[in-house]
Each structure stands twice: as C-alpha cells, then as structure tokens.
Write a protein that holds these residues in place. Structure first.
Motif, short mmCIF file in Angstrom:
data_model
loop_
_atom_site.label_atom_id
_atom_site.label_comp_id
_atom_site.label_asym_id
_atom_site.label_seq_id
_atom_site.Cartn_x
_atom_site.Cartn_y
_atom_site.Cartn_z
N PHE A 1 -21.62 -3.81 7.76
CA PHE A 1 -21.21 -3.80 9.15
C PHE A 1 -21.75 -2.51 9.74
O PHE A 1 -21.19 -1.44 9.47
CB PHE A 1 -19.69 -3.84 9.28
CG PHE A 1 -19.07 -5.09 8.70
CD1 PHE A 1 -19.15 -6.31 9.38
CD2 PHE A 1 -18.41 -5.05 7.49
CE1 PHE A 1 -18.59 -7.45 8.85
CE2 PHE A 1 -17.84 -6.19 6.96
CZ PHE A 1 -17.93 -7.40 7.64
N GLU B 1 -3.71 -9.78 0.01
CA GLU B 1 -2.50 -8.95 0.08
C GLU B 1 -1.26 -9.78 0.41
O GLU B 1 -0.60 -9.58 1.43
CB GLU B 1 -2.69 -7.82 1.09
CG GLU B 1 -3.73 -6.85 0.55
CD GLU B 1 -4.03 -5.71 1.49
OE1 GLU B 1 -3.13 -5.32 2.24
OE2 GLU B 1 -5.16 -5.23 1.46
N VAL C 1 -21.64 0.75 7.71
CA VAL C 1 -20.71 0.60 6.58
C VAL C 1 -21.18 -0.53 5.67
O VAL C 1 -21.42 -1.65 6.14
CB VAL C 1 -19.29 0.27 7.09
CG1 VAL C 1 -18.34 0.02 5.93
CG2 VAL C 1 -18.77 1.39 7.97
N HIS D 1 -3.05 -3.57 -3.11
CA HIS D 1 -3.21 -2.11 -3.23
C HIS D 1 -2.48 -1.59 -4.44
O HIS D 1 -2.62 -0.43 -4.79
CB HIS D 1 -2.52 -1.40 -2.06
CG HIS D 1 -3.11 -1.63 -0.74
ND1 HIS D 1 -2.39 -1.50 0.42
CD2 HIS D 1 -4.35 -1.97 -0.38
CE1 HIS D 1 -3.19 -1.76 1.43
NE2 HIS D 1 -4.37 -2.05 0.98
N ALA E 1 -19.73 -2.79 3.32
CA ALA E 1 -18.39 -3.18 2.89
C ALA E 1 -18.41 -3.78 1.49
O ALA E 1 -17.47 -3.60 0.70
CB ALA E 1 -17.80 -4.19 3.88
N ASN F 1 -7.25 0.98 0.78
CA ASN F 1 -7.63 0.54 2.12
C ASN F 1 -9.13 0.70 2.31
O ASN F 1 -9.68 1.75 1.99
CB ASN F 1 -6.93 1.36 3.19
CG ASN F 1 -5.51 0.91 3.39
OD1 ASN F 1 -5.21 -0.28 3.29
ND2 ASN F 1 -4.63 1.84 3.67
N GLY F 2 -9.75 -0.34 2.85
CA GLY F 2 -11.17 -0.24 3.18
C GLY F 2 -12.10 -0.37 2.00
O GLY F 2 -13.31 -0.16 2.13
N ALA F 3 -11.58 -0.74 0.83
CA ALA F 3 -12.41 -0.82 -0.38
C ALA F 3 -13.40 -1.98 -0.32
O ALA F 3 -14.41 -1.97 -1.01
CB ALA F 3 -11.53 -0.96 -1.62
N GLY F 4 -13.06 -2.99 0.50
CA GLY F 4 -13.95 -4.15 0.60
C GLY F 4 -13.32 -5.44 0.13
O GLY F 4 -13.99 -6.46 0.00
N LYS F 5 -12.01 -5.42 -0.07
CA LYS F 5 -11.32 -6.61 -0.61
C LYS F 5 -11.36 -7.78 0.38
O LYS F 5 -11.75 -8.89 0.01
CB LYS F 5 -9.84 -6.27 -0.93
CG LYS F 5 -9.67 -5.11 -1.90
CD LYS F 5 -8.21 -4.84 -2.20
CE LYS F 5 -7.38 -4.39 -1.02
NZ LYS F 5 -7.78 -3.10 -0.43
N SER F 6 -10.93 -7.51 1.61
CA SER F 6 -10.87 -8.62 2.59
C SER F 6 -12.25 -9.19 2.85
O SER F 6 -12.41 -10.40 2.99
CB SER F 6 -10.27 -8.15 3.91
OG SER F 6 -8.95 -7.72 3.72
N THR F 7 -13.25 -8.32 2.91
CA THR F 7 -14.61 -8.80 3.14
C THR F 7 -15.05 -9.70 1.98
O THR F 7 -15.62 -10.77 2.18
CB THR F 7 -15.58 -7.61 3.30
OG1 THR F 7 -15.07 -6.74 4.31
CG2 THR F 7 -16.96 -8.06 3.68
N1 LIG Z 1 -15.82 -7.02 11.10
C1 LIG Z 1 -16.04 -5.76 10.75
N2 LIG Z 1 -16.73 -4.92 11.53
C2 LIG Z 1 -16.97 -3.65 11.19
N3 LIG Z 1 -16.55 -3.09 10.04
C3 LIG Z 1 -15.85 -3.86 9.19
C4 LIG Z 1 -15.55 -5.23 9.51
N4 LIG Z 1 -14.84 -5.74 8.48
C5 LIG Z 1 -14.70 -4.75 7.58
N5 LIG Z 1 -15.31 -3.63 8.00
C6 LIG Z 1 -15.37 -2.35 7.27
O1 LIG Z 1 -15.77 -2.64 5.94
C7 LIG Z 1 -15.05 -1.85 5.01
C8 LIG Z 1 -14.29 -2.75 4.07
O2 LIG Z 1 -13.24 -3.38 4.78
P1 LIG Z 1 -12.26 -4.46 4.13
O3 LIG Z 1 -11.37 -4.96 5.21
O4 LIG Z 1 -13.06 -5.46 3.38
O5 LIG Z 1 -11.45 -3.58 3.09
P2 LIG Z 1 -10.07 -3.90 2.35
O6 LIG Z 1 -10.25 -3.43 0.96
O7 LIG Z 1 -9.70 -5.31 2.57
O8 LIG Z 1 -9.06 -2.94 3.10
P3 LIG Z 1 -7.50 -3.17 3.43
O9 LIG Z 1 -6.80 -3.01 2.14
O10 LIG Z 1 -7.21 -2.06 4.38
O11 LIG Z 1 -7.35 -4.54 4.04
C9 LIG Z 1 -14.16 -0.94 5.83
O12 LIG Z 1 -14.83 0.28 6.01
C10 LIG Z 1 -14.02 -1.68 7.15
O13 LIG Z 1 -13.79 -0.78 8.20
#
Ligand SMILES: Nc1ncnc2c1ncn2[C@@H]1O[C@H](COP(=O)(O)OP(=O)(O)OP(=O)(O)O)[C@@H](O)[C@H]1O
Length: 306
Positions: free
Chosen positions: A19, A159, A22, A191, A24, A44-50
């Motif tokens: 992104f 989560e 970043v 987490h 992800a 947080n932000g590790a990339g799990k949701s992506t």
């Molecule tokens: N649609 C998007 N646009 C821009 N940046 C994004 C987008 N989705 C995720 N990111 C960035 O990608 C990185 C990974 O995000 P992600 O949501 O996958 O992490 P996560 O491990 O699920 O975090 P959390 O536990 O906070 O949900 C982060 O830096 C986030 O800011």
C-alpha cells in the motif's frame, strides 16, 4: 488438489501486497494442511488482516499467488469451502438470530442446519432475539454462527475475541475448538500469544509482512530460547547492555530492564562486574517474551529470526 496425500487447504506462494510505501505482506510463503487450528500471530500492523483479506479474495496480491484448496480464493468462497468472521462486519437490523442464520444457510451451497450452527456458536437460546439488540459478545457469537453455517472446510477469523470479556472469550474458544474437532481447518489472527498457544496446534508469527516463526508454542519458545535476566533500570542507556556476553536482545518494561540471554551465567557475571545487580532476577523465557522478542523492534543485536 493433487492425487498424492491430502490436498493443501491454503497456499501462499511469494505473496506481496503493498500500500504505497508500506509493504503489508512481504514475500509470504505459507502452506496449511487441512484439519488443524492455526493462529496467525502478530502485533498491530504486522500484516494479519491483509493476509486474511488476500486469502478470502477480498484483495489481490501485487505479486505471488494464493490458493485455497487448489482454487482461486474467490472461487473457493463461491464454492462454499470457506467461512469467514472479519473484524468489521456491519450490524444487521430488525431480524432475529434464527432468521439471519437461516438466511445465511439458504445462501450456502451445502450448509449445515441453521439450528446446528446456532448450537455450535452457543446462540441456540437466543434464536428469537433481534440481532441488533444483543450484547457485543452475543453478536460476536452470531457472527460465528454465520461463519460456520455454510459448513466450510476452512474457517477464517480475524481477531475473533477482540471485543470479548474473559468469560465470553472462554466460551468462544470452546465453540471454535468444537468446530475444529470436526476436522476443519481454522485460521485465526490474534495479538495474544497465550490465546494462540491455547487454541492452535500451530502458530505462525508474522511481523512486517514476513513470517518470523512457525511451529507449536513449545517450538517457538525453544527457537527463541534463552533465559531472561531482569534488573532495575539504573537510568543509563539500556543499549549499553546489548553487547554483554550472551545477550540476544534488550527490552525495557516499566522500570525493569530485560535481557534475553543465551548464556545467563555469563550475562549475570558481566552485570555483577559492572555493578548492575539491583533487583536482579533470572527466569526461563516465557512464551510472551518469545513473541515480544520476535516482533518488537529489536533494540539489541539482530537475532536469528527463524
Ligand atoms: N487499505 C490500506 N491502505 C493503506 N495501508 C494499509 C491498508 N491496509 C493495510 N495497510 C497497512 O498495511 C500494514 C499491515 O496492516 P494490517 O491491517 O494487515 O495489519 P494487522 O496485523 O492486521 O494489524 P491489526 O492487528 O492492527 O489489525 C499496516 O502498516 C497498515 O497500515
């Protein structure tokens, strides 16, 4: 699905998702065999949701490939092989729990009975209640019923216990294990390393979009290893301890300095020689320490991460 051995439930091959600046998901290779609960663990932000969005076909990789039971993720979803419980699912209004679960069952190619899904999720007694009038914990259970009513081979949860109190968490994990015991693959993000260790056979630790550890809780603890030497902070720069013998990493927790050490005897001797022994304690590294070490911005020498 190959003829030899069971089909792979999930396969990520060199997957990258960026992104802007970043990254992800950064070259993710991951294979999940069917039939085991697996935790995707990261801060947080590790990339799990992506990662989970890519798995569900809600997003596409910039490069690399994702396959679910040998199919493209969107195809696997449409074929009813995958159930999902995501973080931001809008509320449904005015309908009852039984109605909403029955609607989801009707939309699935080969669902289980709506009553069975409600039973599994622990909402059988809430069937006549309106979904929008339930507590947050109860709504979460309804979402779980919706995720499983299609009787998916793979269940993906982002989560799932984020909004739940301790008692609701406990019963949620019981439901999840009951589903996994049907031989289904479950991938959930969290987490919390204790939650991962208690409810998954395998923990995949992700940091900055990369896998930094992969195995059972015991394996992860062993792979990080070492002992924890902690002492009161003395006001000097914690970095000065990073070069002591045996020290793998240095972290600060409140007013305590924590040194994870591969040779705690040598570390303690060096600390004593430097006169830094206030409140000194040596303990085995805990799972939580292993996780923090794997994922926190390292303040000590770069350790082996895999
Ligand atoms: N649609 C998007 N646009 C821009 N940046 C994004 C987008 N989705 C995720 N990111 C960035 O990608 C990185 C990974 O995000 P992600 O949501 O996958 O992490 P996560 O491990 O699920 O975090 P959390 O536990 O906070 O949900 C982060 O830096 C986030 O800011």
């Amino acid at each position: 699905m190959g003829a030899a051995g069971p089909p792979v439930a999930v396969r990520f091959s060199a997957v990258v998702r960026r992104f802007g600046k970043v990254t992800a998901v950064d070259g993710l290779d991951l294979e999940l065999p069917p039939g085991r609960p697996v935790a995707l663990l990261g801060r947080n932000g590790a990339g799990k949701s992506t990662t989970l969005s890519l798995l569900l076909g809600l997003d596409r990789p910039d490069s690399g490939a994702v396959r679910v039971f040998g199919r493209a993720p969107g195809r696997a979803m449409r074929d009813g092989l995958v159930g999902a419980m995501l973080q931001d699912v809008g509320g449904v209004s005015r309908v009852t729990v039984r109605e909403v679960v029955a609607m989801a069952a009707a939309a699935a190619p080969r669902p289980m009975a709506a009553g069975a899904a409600m039973e599994l999720a622990g909402v059988a007694e809430l069937g006549a209640r309106r979904v929008d009038r339930l507590s947050g914990g109860q709504q979460q259970r309804v979402r779980f019923a919706l995720a499983v009513v299609g009787d998916p081979l793979l269940l993906v949860l982002d989560e799932p216990t984020a909004a739940l109190d301790a008692a609701a968490r406990r019963s949620f994990w019981e439901s999840l294990r009951a589903f996994a015991d049907r031989g289904r693959t479950v991938l959930f993000s969290t987490h919390y390393i204790e939650e991962a260790d208690d409810n998954a056979d395998r923990i995949v630790v992700i940091d900055r979009g990369r896998i930094v550890a992969d195995g059972s809780g015991a394996h992860i603890k062993r792979s990080v290893g070492g002992r924890l030497v902690s002492l009161d902070l003395d006001g000097t720069d914690p970095q000065r301890w990073a070069e002591l013998p045996g020290v793998l990493s240095v972290t600060v927790h409140g007013d305590r300095l924590r040194l994870r050490s591969a040779d705690s005897d040598a570390t303690v001797r060096a600390l004593a020689a430097a006169g830094a022994v206030r409140g000194l304690e040596v303990s085995p590294a805990r799972l939580e320490d292993a996780f923090l070490d794997l994922t926190s911005a390292k303040s000590g020498p770069e350790g082996e991460t895999r």
